[in-house]
Design an enzyme around this catalytic site. Structure first.
Site, short mmCIF file in Angstrom:
data_model
loop_
_atom_site.label_atom_id
_atom_site.label_comp_id
_atom_site.label_asym_id
_atom_site.label_seq_id
_atom_site.Cartn_x
_atom_site.Cartn_y
_atom_site.Cartn_z
N TYR A 58 0.75 -1.17 0.11
CA TYR A 58 -0.07 -0.11 0.26
C TYR A 58 0.75 1.32 0.07
CZ TYR A 58 -4.13 -2.64 1.25
OH TYR A 58 -5.22 -3.47 1.18
N PRO A 209 -16.77 -2.78 0.63
CA PRO A 209 -17.97 -2.64 1.31
C PRO A 209 -19.09 -1.98 0.72
CG PRO A 209 -16.54 -1.59 2.88
CD PRO A 209 -15.80 -2.21 1.40
N LEU A 210 -18.71 -0.90 -0.04
CA LEU A 210 -19.55 -0.05 -0.46
C LEU A 210 -19.63 0.00 -2.08
CD1 LEU A 210 -18.79 3.37 1.68
CD2 LEU A 210 -20.47 1.45 2.07
N GLY A 211 -18.86 -1.00 -2.85
CA GLY A 211 -19.09 -1.29 -3.89
C GLY A 211 -18.33 -0.26 -4.94
N PRO A 215 -13.71 1.50 -10.71
CA PRO A 215 -14.71 2.28 -11.36
C PRO A 215 -15.93 1.60 -12.06
CG PRO A 215 -12.39 2.71 -11.86
CD PRO A 215 -12.43 1.65 -11.30
#
Length: 289
Positions: A58, A209-211, A215
């Protein structure tokens, strides 16, 4: 620095640690200033977060964690990931000797003698990079190396990431501390893996988790049903999406990442959002993308 607040979402067992069910993912930290990243990390820990998910690949995330939190507060679980390295670009690093080298690199950059859990990021299928050539490595060989590292005390637990249900079942004899797979309201393709986790009480750590990490993926926060529930509960669509994950399985551990302190507080507050059975049924009935 101590964690004086109640653990967001209550707690669940992660290897040898009892951690808050809402943790923090460090992947986005290198995208902000050093000062802001340090402030966000310290605020997270002050609010009761004691599970931070990171990886050497990261970028500067580990260095920022070390700068913000070392010497680390008691009970903080630092969890990392192996299976890739960042050279000029992100490439797979699946061979056993590469897994060991990456664990050692994480220990050095975080300045710790042991990591709470190390997740093996398999590269057999999307999302992300795919293993080719000599990077196609059998799971048993990888688990043998991680087991040796655990026996040496360099890692506390072995996790799996981006695996299917058959791979998880075959890995169970090694002792699996958690599973990290892509999963959210609109993408439930790895539900069979979650079912195995439920069967064996294995912590489930859904990423994306929020998709919205890639993109091409739809955002749960833009779905009309999620927005409608959020309006009814005086919450944000993101909080509804996170609360749905927490409510669905008691051993779900969330690691949403952000560089915005206000978004961090909103994510932590999702742990207090109650979704009653009719509301859960409404969200469950959303047709996954």
């Amino acid at each position: 620095m101590t964690t004086t607040h109640n653990a967001p979402g209550g707690t669940a067992r992660l290897a040898a640690h009892q951690v808050a069910r809402v943790g923090f993912g460090a992947m986005q930290l290198p995208a902000t200033t050093r000062e802001n990243a340090i402030a966000v990390l310290r605020h997270a820990v002050d609010q009761g977060v004691n599970h931070i998910d990171t990886a050497e690949f990261y970028g500067e995330a580990n260095a920022l964690i070390r700068a913000a939190l070392h010497p680390y507060p008691d009970g903080l679980a630092l969890v990392s990931k192996v299976g890739a390295v960042h050279e000029r670009e992100l490439v797979t690093a699946q061979r056993p000797e590469q897994l060991r080298a990456t664990v050692e690199a994480n220990l050095a950059s975080l300045d710790v003698e042991s990591l709470a859990v190390v997740n093996l990021r398999r590269a057999d299928f999307p999302p992300g990079i795919i293993a080719e050539g000599d990077q196609v490595v059998d799971l048993d060989s990888q688990l043998a190396e991680l087991t040796a590292l655990r026996d040496e005390g360099k890692i506390g637990g072995i996790g799996l990431s981006n695996v299917d249900a058959d791979q998880l079942r075959s890995a169970l004899p090694a002792g699996i501390a958690c599973v990290q797979n892509a999963y959210n309201l609109l993408d439930r393709a790895t539900e069979p893996v979650l079912d195995v986790c439920r069967e064996h009480d294995i912590p489930w750590v859904p990423f994306i988790p929020l998709g919205s990490a890639f993109p091409q993926l739809p955002k749960t926060t833009e779905h009309p049903a999620v927005i409608a529930v959020a309006n009814q509960l005086n919450a944000t669509p993101a909080q509804v999406s996170l609360a749905w994950l927490l409510t669905g399985y008691a051993n779900t551990l969330l690691i949403p990442g952000t560089t915005n302190p206000l978004h961090l507080d909103e994510n932590l507050a999702a742990a207090n959002l109650h979704l009653d059975p009719p509301t859960m049924a409404t969200l469950d009935d959303i047709t996954p993308a």
